[in-house]
Enzyme design. Structure first.
Site, mmCIF file in Angstrom:
data_model
loop_
_atom_site.group_PDB
_atom_site.id
_atom_site.type_symbol
_atom_site.label_atom_id
_atom_site.label_comp_id
_atom_site.label_asym_id
_atom_site.label_seq_id
_atom_site.Cartn_x
_atom_site.Cartn_y
_atom_site.Cartn_z
ATOM 1 C CG ASP A 179 49.135 40.357 49.751
ATOM 2 O OD1 ASP A 179 48.130 39.685 50.047
ATOM 3 O OD2 ASP A 179 50.246 40.153 50.249
ATOM 4 C CG HIS A 180 44.282 37.073 47.190
ATOM 5 N ND1 HIS A 180 45.440 36.372 47.044
ATOM 6 C CD2 HIS A 180 43.449 36.258 47.878
ATOM 7 C CE1 HIS A 180 45.308 35.177 47.595
ATOM 8 N NE2 HIS A 180 44.103 35.077 48.120
ATOM 9 C CG HIS A 242 49.062 36.087 50.933
ATOM 10 N ND1 HIS A 242 48.852 37.129 50.058
ATOM 11 C CD2 HIS A 242 49.007 34.958 50.177
ATOM 12 C CE1 HIS A 242 48.664 36.635 48.835
ATOM 13 N NE2 HIS A 242 48.762 35.324 48.890
HETATM 14 O O1 LIG Z 1 48.383 33.630 46.785
HETATM 15 C C1 LIG Z 1 48.061 32.487 47.039
HETATM 16 O O2 LIG Z 1 47.014 32.294 47.856
HETATM 17 C C2 LIG Z 1 46.312 31.064 47.840
HETATM 18 C C3 LIG Z 1 45.493 31.033 49.110
HETATM 19 O O3 LIG Z 1 44.572 32.075 49.059
HETATM 20 P P1 LIG Z 1 43.219 31.986 49.873
HETATM 21 O O4 LIG Z 1 42.548 33.280 49.594
HETATM 22 O O5 LIG Z 1 42.476 30.791 49.362
HETATM 23 O O6 LIG Z 1 43.607 31.804 51.299
HETATM 24 C C4 LIG Z 1 47.227 29.872 47.751
HETATM 25 O O7 LIG Z 1 46.465 28.713 47.530
HETATM 26 C C5 LIG Z 1 48.166 30.049 46.594
HETATM 27 O O8 LIG Z 1 49.097 28.979 46.589
HETATM 28 C C6 LIG Z 1 48.901 31.350 46.680
HETATM 29 O O9 LIG Z 1 49.599 31.585 45.467
#
Ligand SMILES: O=C1O[C@H](COP(=O)(O)O)[C@@H](O)[C@H](O)[C@H]1O
Ligand code: NDP
Length: 497
Positions: A179-180, A242
Site C-alpha cells: 500500500d504505497h 489508502h
Molecule cells: O493507488 C492509487 O493511488 C493513486 C494516488 O496515489 P498518490 O500517491 O498520487 O496520491 C491513484 O491515482 C490511483 O488511482 C490509485 O490506484
C-alpha cells in the site's frame, strides 16, 4: 551492518509496465546511489515483449533518467539488470527462469535470497505464485519473499481466494502487500507525531477531539486506466486501502513495542471496530460522485464517461465521501470523515484533527465561538504539520482573539529530499521489515467494511451522475454529510509561506 545492505535477486514480473518504469527502477536506482544496495544484487525483468538484455538495460537507464531528470554517469547500475521474456501463463518457461536465477545467484553471491515482485495485472497473481512453487523457483536456501501490488482482490471473497492461493506458497511473513501510502514520509510520521509528543496523546480521544477529516484529492482523471478503473471505482481504488490505512494509523492504540506484529495488531483492532454500515444506511453515511466536464488549471477536460475505455453510461464513482465511526472507548462518538476523488480542484492529501471548542468564550463578542484548534498533517504535495491556535489580536484595545498557526514544513528545509514511497518500501522488503505493508487481517477487515457499500452502489443506478464538475471539490452532498453534524470540510490548500 549486513541488514542495511541486503543482498538479493529481485524478479519483477511486469518489468516493461508503467509501474516498473515510473516507480520501481528509479527507486532501485536511488537505493543504489545512496549505497543501500551493495554490489550483491541483480534484477530480472519478466514480460512478454522480446527485448535483449542490452535493450532492457537501455530501457531501465532511460526510465531512471526520465523519472529522476538526471543522467546516469555510467552503466554500472543497469549492468545488474537481466531480462527474461515469456508469457507467465506458460509453465515451461519457468524452468529457464529458474536456471537464470541459479546462475545469477552464483555470480552475485546473493545466498539464495529471492524477491518476487508481482507488478502486473492482478489476474496473474495467483497463476504466477503457483508456478513459482510447482516449478520450484521458491526452493531456495536463502529467503523468499513475495511483493504483491494492489488491488488485492475485488471484494472480500476474491481477496480470500487470492490469499489462499498465495498462502499455499508463501507464509504470511513472506508476503509484502504493497500500500504505497504506507511508504509516504508523512503517513509514517502519523505514528511518530502521536507517540513521541507528550502534548498530543492525552488529548487524542473523544473527550478532546470533535472530528477527524482525511482528504485525498487528485486533479488527474483516469488517464489510460479506464479499463481497470471502470470496474473498480474510487471506493475500491482508494478507500479500501489508502484511506482506511490512514484511519487505522490515526485511531490505533499505542503499540506495546514498535514491532511489525505489534503495530499491525493495533491497526487491525481499529479496522475491526469500524461500525458496520447496513445496506439501508449507506446513503446516510456515504456519498458517491462522478465527474462531468470541467476545467483543470485553465484547460477543458472531458467528463469521466467520455474517457477512453469507460462505459458511456458508467455507474462507477470517481469520488467518495464517507463518515466512519469507530466503536471503542477512545473514539465513541467521534466521526472520521474521509473524501477522495479524481479531477478535483487540488492534488492534496491532508488530515485535519479538529479539537473540541473551549467550554465558553471569555473574550470579545462572547456570543461567538472561538476558532477551534486544528492539527493539520500535510501528507502531500507539501509535507509537514500545522497547529492552529488562538492568541490576542495585536494592538486591539478590547481583548480580541485572532487565530495563528505554528507551521512545520518538512520539505521546505533545504537539503531534505524525501525518499519516494516505493524506495522506502523496496528497501524495507529487502531488509525483511514488513511493518509498512498490510497484513491479511487488515485487508480482510477493510473489504468487509467496504463490501456493503459497493454492493449497494453496484445495484442502484446513480441517477444524478455526473454530479460534480471537474476542477471542483466534489458533489454538494459531500458538504451536506458534515453539515448535518454541524461541521464543514476544512480547506485543504496549504497557506503559502
Ligand atoms: O493507488 C492509487 O493511488 C493513486 C494516488 O496515489 P498518490 O500517491 O498520487 O496520491 C491513484 O491515482 C490511483 O488511482 C490509485 O490506484
Ligand atoms: N501504474 C501505477 O501507477 C500503479 C500500478 N499499480 C499496480 O501495479 C500492477 C502493474 O500495473 P502497471 O505497471 O500500470 O501495468 P501495465 O499494464 O503498464 O504493465 C503490465 C506489465 O505486465 C506485462 N504482462 C502482461 N501480460 C503478461 C503475460 N501474460 N506474461 C508476462 N508479462 C505480461 C506487460 O508487458 P508485456 O506487454 O511486454 O507482456 C507489462 O510489463 C497492477 O497490479 C496495478 O494495479 C498500483 C499502483 C499504481
Amino acid at each position: 551492518m549486513d541488514n542495511m545492505n541486503p543482498k538479493s535477486i529481485i524478479v519483477i514480473f511486469g518489468a516493461t509496465g508503467d509501474l516498473a518504469k515510473r516507480k520501481l527502477f528509479p527507486s532501485l536506482y536511488r537505493l543504489y546511489e545512496k549505497g543501500h544496495l551493495n554490489e550483491r544484487f541483480a534484477v530480472v525483468g519478466v514480460a512478454r515483449r522480446p527485448l535483449s538484455a542490452d535493450e532492457f538495460r537501455h530501457y531501465v537507464r532511460d526510465s531512471v533518467e526520465t523519472a529522476l531528470n538526471q543522467e546516469l554517469a555510467d552503466g554500472k547500475f543497469a549492468s545488474h539488470f537481466y531480462y527474461h521474456p515469456f508469457d507467465v501463463t506458460e509453465a515451461e518457461s519457468y524452468q529457464r527462469l529458474k536456471a537464470l536465477l541459479e546462475q545469477l545467484d552464483e555470480t552475485y553471491q546473493t545466498e539464495g535470497n529471492r524477491i518476487f515482485y508481482l507488478a502486473m495485472a492482478p489476474e496473474f497473481f495467483g497463476t504466477v505464485t503457483s508456478r513459482l512453487q510447482s516449478e520450484r523457483l521458491t526452493d531456495t536456501r536463502g529467503f523468499k519473499r513475495l511483493v504483491i501490488e494492489k488491488p488485492f482482490g475485488h471484494d472480500l471473497a476474491s481477496a480470500q481466494k487470492l490469499n489462499r492461493e498465495i498462502r499455499r506458497v508463501f507464509s504470511e511473513r513472506e508476503i509484502y502487500r504493497i500500500d504505497h501510502y504506507l511508504g509516504k514520509e508523512m503517513v509514517q510520521n502519523i505514528e511518530v507525531i502521536r507517540f513521541s509528543n507528550a502534548i498530543f496523546e492525552p488529548l487524542w480521544n473523544n473527550r478532546f477531539i470533535s472530528n477527524i477529516q482525511i482528504t485525498s484529492s487528485e486533479t488527474l482523471g483516469v488517464e489510460d486506466r479506464g479499463r481497470y478503473y471502470d470496474h473498480s471505482g474510487a471506493l475500491r481504488d482508494m478507500v479500501q486501502n489508502h484511506m482506511l490505512q490512514m484511519v487505522a494509523l490515526l485511531a490505533m492504540e499505542p503499540p506495546i513495542r514498535l514491532t511489525t506484529d505489534d503495530i499491525r495488531h493495533e491497526k487491525v483492532k481499529v479496522l475491526r471496530a469500524l461500525r458496520p454500515i447496513a445496506h439501508n444506511e449507506v446513503d446516510q453515511y456515504f456519498v458517491r460522485g462522478q465527474y462531468g466536464r470541467g476545467m483543470i488549471r485553465g484547460k477543458d477536460v472531458p467528463a469521466y464517461r467520455e474517457e477512453p475505455n469507460v462505459d458511456p453510461d458508467s455507474n462507477t464513482e470517481t469520488f467518495v465521501a464517507g463518515k466512519l465511526l469507530i466503536d471503542n472507548f477512545r473514539w465513541a462518538g467521534v466521526p472520521f470523515y474521509i473524501r477522495t476523488g479524481k479531477r478535483m480542484a487540488e492534488k492534496s492529501t491532508k488530515i485535519v484533527v479538529q479539537f473540541k471548542d473551549v467550554p465558553m468564550n471569555l473574550y470579545y463578542r462572547t456570543n461567538e465561538t472561538i476558532a477551534p484548534n486544528l492539527l493539520v498533517i500535510h501528507i502531500q504535495p507539501d509535507e509537514g504539520i500545522t497547529l492552529h491556535l488562538n492568541g490576542k489580536k495585536t494592538g486591539e484595545s478590547t481583548t480580541t482573539t485572532a487565530p495563528f498557526q505554528l507551521d512545520y514544513c518538512n520539505n521546505c528545509i533545504d537539503g531534505i529530499n524525501t525518499p519516494e514511497a516505493y524506495e522506502k518500501l523496496l528497501y524495507d522488503c529487502m531488509r525483511g521489515d514488513a511493518t509498512n505493508f498490510t497484513h491479511w487481517d487488515e485487508v480482510a477487515a477493510s473489504w468487509q467494511f467496504v463490501d456493503v457499500i459497493s454492493d449497494v452502489w453496484a445495484n442502484t443506478k446513480a441517477a444524478d451522475f455526473p454530479n460534480y464538475e471537474a476542477g471542483s471539490m466534489g458533489p454538494a452532498a459531500a458538504d451536506e454529510l458534515l453539515k448535518k453534524d454541524g461541521f464543514h470540510w476544512w480547506p485543504i490548500e496549504h497557506p503559502k509561506p
